[in-house]
Structures are given as C-alpha cells and as structure tokens.
Design an enzyme around this catalytic site. Sequence first.
Site, PDB file in Angstrom:
ATOM      1  N   GLU A   1      13.104 -24.931 -30.839  1.00 14.01           N
ATOM      2  CA  GLU A   1      13.925 -24.580 -29.684  1.00 14.01           C
ATOM      3  C   GLU A   1      15.326 -25.176 -29.839  1.00 14.01           C
ATOM      4  O   GLU A   1      16.292 -24.647 -29.290  1.00 14.01           O
ATOM      5  CB  GLU A   1      13.267 -25.072 -28.378  1.00 14.01           C
ATOM      6  CG  GLU A   1      13.806 -24.362 -27.142  1.00 14.01           C
ATOM      7  CD  GLU A   1      12.965 -24.603 -25.895  1.00 14.01           C
ATOM      8  OE1 GLU A   1      12.019 -23.826 -25.647  1.00 14.01           O
ATOM      9  OE2 GLU A   1      13.249 -25.558 -25.157  1.00 14.01           O
TER      10      GLU A   1
ATOM     11  N   LYS B   1      11.906 -13.891 -20.720  1.00 14.14           N
ATOM     12  CA  LYS B   1      11.600 -14.218 -19.314  1.00 14.14           C
ATOM     13  C   LYS B   1      12.076 -13.092 -18.408  1.00 14.14           C
ATOM     14  O   LYS B   1      11.373 -12.671 -17.487  1.00 14.14           O
ATOM     15  CB  LYS B   1      12.337 -15.506 -18.904  1.00 14.14           C
ATOM     16  CG  LYS B   1      11.774 -16.787 -19.441  1.00 14.14           C
ATOM     17  CD  LYS B   1      12.522 -17.971 -18.811  1.00 14.14           C
ATOM     18  CE  LYS B   1      12.248 -19.268 -19.522  1.00 14.14           C
ATOM     19  NZ  LYS B   1      13.105 -20.370 -19.090  1.00 14.14           N
TER      20      LYS B   1
ATOM     21  N   GLY C   1      15.178 -30.522 -21.466  1.00 11.85           N
ATOM     22  CA  GLY C   1      13.735 -30.425 -21.195  1.00 11.85           C
ATOM     23  C   GLY C   1      12.895 -30.971 -22.327  1.00 11.85           C
ATOM     24  O   GLY C   1      11.954 -31.746 -22.114  1.00 11.85           O
ATOM     25  N   ARG C   2      13.237 -30.609 -23.571  1.00 10.95           N
ATOM     26  CA  ARG C   2      12.403 -31.033 -24.704  1.00 10.95           C
ATOM     27  C   ARG C   2      12.700 -32.478 -25.130  1.00 10.95           C
ATOM     28  O   ARG C   2      12.127 -32.971 -26.092  1.00 10.95           O
ATOM     29  CB  ARG C   2      12.547 -30.061 -25.871  1.00 10.95           C
ATOM     30  CG  ARG C   2      13.964 -29.795 -26.322  1.00 10.95           C
ATOM     31  CD  ARG C   2      14.044 -28.614 -27.290  1.00 10.95           C
ATOM     32  NE  ARG C   2      15.424 -28.259 -27.591  1.00 10.95           N
ATOM     33  CZ  ARG C   2      16.182 -27.478 -26.849  1.00 10.95           C
ATOM     34  NH1 ARG C   2      15.689 -26.957 -25.732  1.00 10.95           N
ATOM     35  NH2 ARG C   2      17.420 -27.166 -27.185  1.00 10.95           N
TER      36      ARG C   2
ATOM     37  N   LYS D   1      11.844 -29.288 -14.866  1.00  7.24           N
ATOM     38  CA  LYS D   1      13.260 -29.646 -14.729  1.00  7.24           C
ATOM     39  C   LYS D   1      13.951 -28.722 -13.725  1.00  7.24           C
ATOM     40  O   LYS D   1      14.642 -29.164 -12.829  1.00  7.24           O
ATOM     41  CB  LYS D   1      13.933 -29.576 -16.104  1.00  7.24           C
ATOM     42  CG  LYS D   1      15.398 -29.941 -16.070  1.00  7.24           C
ATOM     43  CD  LYS D   1      16.007 -29.955 -17.467  1.00  7.24           C
ATOM     44  CE  LYS D   1      17.517 -30.155 -17.336  1.00  7.24           C
ATOM     45  NZ  LYS D   1      18.191 -30.165 -18.623  1.00  7.24           N
TER      46      LYS D   1
ATOM     47  N   HIS E   1      -8.561 -28.341 -45.044  1.00  2.00           N
ATOM     48  CA  HIS E   1      -9.644 -27.352 -45.174  1.00  2.00           C
ATOM     49  C   HIS E   1      -9.260 -26.044 -44.487  1.00  2.00           C
ATOM     50  O   HIS E   1     -10.132 -25.225 -44.200  1.00  2.00           O
ATOM     51  CB  HIS E   1     -10.938 -27.936 -44.609  1.00  2.00           C
ATOM     52  CG  HIS E   1     -11.344 -29.176 -45.337  1.00  2.00           C
ATOM     53  ND1 HIS E   1     -12.131 -29.148 -46.473  1.00  2.00           N
ATOM     54  CD2 HIS E   1     -11.015 -30.477 -45.141  1.00  2.00           C
ATOM     55  CE1 HIS E   1     -12.287 -30.383 -46.925  1.00  2.00           C
ATOM     56  NE2 HIS E   1     -11.610 -31.208 -46.130  1.00  2.00           N
TER      57      HIS E   1
ATOM     58  N   GLU F   1       5.580 -20.027 -14.961  1.00  2.00           N
ATOM     59  CA  GLU F   1       4.245 -20.556 -15.240  1.00  2.00           C
ATOM     60  C   GLU F   1       3.930 -21.747 -14.331  1.00  2.00           C
ATOM     61  O   GLU F   1       2.863 -21.836 -13.717  1.00  2.00           O
ATOM     62  CB  GLU F   1       4.154 -21.024 -16.704  1.00  2.00           C
ATOM     63  CG  GLU F   1       4.230 -19.915 -17.726  1.00  2.00           C
ATOM     64  CD  GLU F   1       5.650 -19.627 -18.192  1.00  2.00           C
ATOM     65  OE1 GLU F   1       6.602 -19.869 -17.404  1.00  2.00           O
ATOM     66  OE2 GLU F   1       5.803 -19.154 -19.327  1.00  2.00           O
TER      67      GLU F   1
END
Length: 559
Positions: A358, A517, A272-273, A211, A389, A217
């Site tokens: 978030e 960040k 963004g999410r 965005k 499990h 990253e």
Amino acid sequence: MSSEARVKESGEVIWDALRLEQEALADVPTLELFDVDAERARDFSLEAAGLYLDYSKNHVSRTAVDLLLKLADACDVPERIAAMFRGDRINATEDRAVLHTVLRDRSGRELLIDGEDVCAVATRERDRMLSFVDDIHNAKRVGATGKPLTTVVNIGIGGSDLGPVMIVEGLRPYWIAGRRSFFVSNVDGQHLGDTLVQLDPETTLFIVASKTFSTQETMTNAQSALDWFLAQGGSREGVRDHFVALSTNQEAVAAFGIAPENTFGFWDWVGGRYSLWSSIGLSIALQVGRSHFLELLGGAFAMDEHFRHAAPGDNMPVLLALIGIWNRNLEDIGVHAILPYDQHLHRLPAYLQQADMESNGKSACLNGHWSALKTGPVIFGEAGTNGQHAFYQLLHQGTDLVSCDFIAAVNSQGELGDHHPKLLANLLAQPRALMCGKSLDQVRRELVAQGMDAAAAEALAPHKVFEGDRPSNTILMERLTAESLGALVALYEHKIFVQGVIWGINSFDQWGVELGKQLASELLPLINGAVKPAPGGGESELDPSTAQLLDWIRRHRAV
Ligand code: F6P
C-alpha cells in the site's frame, strides 16, 4: 544548473554505473564473491536495536553497495529522513506530516505542528488509553452487569486490524491469563458471525477501530455487533460499557453513538498502516498489558534513533532498502518473500503486505511523472517451516527469482525438546541452499555415486539442479520480545520509506484503493435489487463482463 537538476543527473549516472556493475556480476556466482573477499560476511552484516542483519547472500558486490549508497545520497535520503522526523509535510498528495515516530518518541523533545506540540499530545492520549487499560485489568471498569470485561473484539480493517493482530499474535507469551482477543475485519458476515458465537455479551468489549470511521467493512461490522449486543439483552445504556472507538474522526464516532470519554483519538499525521503505535494499539495493550505495550514502543524508538542518526553505510533500514532496490531494479525481481521462522510471527507477512504494497505500489512520482523505474514488489510469505512444504519449490527452482527475508529469534519463547534447534537449522539451510545451489555436474556425480546407471542419472539430473544465486537477507534477534518486535516493525517501516524516496514516490498515500471502493458502492444497490436491471438483463452503464456476472448473481441469489 539548479541543484534539483544536478541531483537528477548524478542519479542517472549512478543508475548507469549500477547497470554496468550488474552486468559485470551476471556470471559471477555469489559464492565466488565470498572467495575473493574474506571480509564479505562480516562487512555485509550489522547490528542495530537488538537486531542482526546479514545481507551478504544477495548477489551484490562492494562496488554495487557503494554505488547504492551514492544513489541514496543523490536521492537526498538523509535529508528526507530528517524531513520526516522534523514533521515536514512529506505526504504531499494529502498535505500531511508523517509522524508515526512521534508515537514512540522517548526523547522528551517538543515538536510543533500547526502550533501544537504533537509529542505532548501523543503522550497525553497514550496515558488516557493506558489508564483505560489499567481500569479494565483492575476491574475498575466492568461490563454493564458488573462482570469483568475479559474478551476484546477489535473491529477494524487494513491498518486498523493487521498491525494489532500481528503484534498480539507475536506477543502470545505475554498474554494476560484469562484474557481473549478477537479481530474481525472482513465485511463477509461470516467473520463477525463466527466470532459472535464464541462471545458472552456481558464480558465482551468491542473496539471499533477506524481512522476515518467511515470504512464500509468496519462500520457494517460495528453496526451488526451493536445489533447483536442489544439482541442479547444488552441495554442502550450498556453500550457505553461495551463499546469504545479509536479514530481521528470524533464527529463520526459521536454520530455512531460512542461517547467522547470512550473514544481514543489519533491524528492525520499517523497513516493507517503506521498506526499500531497509536490508540489503534488498544487491543494490544489490553492483551499484553501496559508495560509490554510500552516496551514495544521502546523497541521501535531504538530503531528510530538508529535510523535517524546512523550514517547511511551503517544504517540498517537504509541498507535493507538499498539491497531491495538492487534486487528490484537491477536484478528485476518483482516478488519478495517474508519468511519468519517463528510461529508467533505468522501474521507478519500479511502485515508487511499492506505496509509495503500500500505504501510503494505506485506508478506516479511526486513530480507528477510516471515512474521510469519499477516500484514496490509483490510481498507474500508464510511462517517457516510451513512455507517450505508449500511454495519453496518455486523459490529454489522456479523460472522467476524471488528475493527473501528470513527472520528468526535465536531463543524460543517456548523451548520444547529439540524443536528450536531444528527450526534454526532449517532457517540456516534455506538461504544457504538458495545461494549455493547445486550444479548439473554435482547432481550427476551424486546420482552415479548412489548407484544409478549413467543414462538414468543423465535423465534425472536436470530435475535436481539448483541454479543458486537466489538472494536473501537473514534477520536475527536474541528472542522475540515486545522490544525486538517493535524494532523489527520499525525497521521495515523505514526500509519502505527509503525505497519510496529512491523511487520518487509518496509512500504515505493510498489513492489506489479508492476506485474499487467507489465502484462497490455503485454496485451495491444493483445487487440489493434497489435498482432494476436494464432491459435485456445487463446494466447499461456496466462493462459487459460485470453486467453478466451481476446478472448471474441475481438469478442465483436465494435471498
Ligand atoms: O485500504 C485502505 C485503507 O484506507 C487503509 O489505508 C487503512 O488502513 C484501511 O483502509 C482502514 O481505514 P480506516 O482505519 O479509516 O477504517
């Protein structure tokens, strides 16, 4: 008295009543609530947009649900829902509208934001993107050497990764034969490195999804992918055929070297999410095709319409949110598990981790005050039956309660022998066991009936007790299709929003990710050695623990 003060006061009265109801229920097993209320299972379940929700296994009474609905009203939930769809700037701390719903709106309505019809703008950009998808599929658009672009590498992180990868995995039965998708997110070079070795540069399309187009990253991975492409013999001109960008930041995209015709945009009113419905969904459309992408949007739109128009008491996202409020704030449950009994939904817990944590992992309220209420729970999960499990032991017998969402499709996309009935039996058994439990007396009796002597039975019995009354929702759908998956994701988006409204927080910003960040960018030159350590080994500005760790890293780093 101002209307704000009146709402606040009535909210407090309702919270008090809820606390009293929680106390009154404390010693009443959930099963007993079914005994005294023959219609409970029917009335504590509903259908919407192809999904069926049963919330009757929560330790909640009719009185509690009625009070929760009053709370929603006192917190202006209906008005806030309307405000979101209207395009009000409800993301107040970023002064933005919240309109991911526009991306899937099929009503044909016009919605003006800053003088622009965002519905028309969204449709135009989606059409552009889907034409690009068609061109790739029809080999009208090919790689620099003329070969079809059959492999896609989506480079993005957070909302620019988790949504697309979750949906692509979820829609595996619809994958177009011969097409492959990879998702690279981590700045750990091994993620990209492990992917690159599987690629043929001539048939690979890199999608740089960000965005902001400034995320460390993603930009690092994109640059390394570009370097790799050139090192593999790709030409500078060939970059045009092998790299596209998805972003709101056209300038940064251009500076990176991707041309406007290879850029698909979206807008600041798409968080963004919440962006998988936008151009960020390009990797989805490439892997499953135009029609399934549109069906995904259609399923979400069906849930949007339900959310927008159904009364709170018949509204699935509102009810799911209110049950979550009960579990979080009245039962003090701080962990919520997402348990899809569907291998193709194995990335759903990770996706919802970002969507929920978030969004609602906040302490400051919109009014600037510190929240007096506990806000978003920790979200975790795993596909069933694998989770059974691994961590279900704690769900059944741990000292902390965990609320759970069990999710399943009644029909498998790939029926194989008796696998699916077995999966469904487990899906029914787990929430039943969590709610019903098994008492000490029951266990003792069972052990003795099995032939164990009384003393041994007495010693072993406590270990086999299940307290029960562990709350869960069950969400079913006929089949996991693009449509039902769209509806499911929209259900959770809206649930999260409603909870944020009740907690009085802004679910649409994410300031909490900034400090880390910033500190990482300050630490990077120290790790690289560009800045020399202060005398004595530590960094004068750093806390002693970080300085010591940095020192250890430097002394042991081989490069
Ligand atoms: O983690 C913080 C965050 O800003 C998320 O909200 C977002 O989804 C992610 O980083 C990626 O951001 P971008 O799409 O701008 O690269």
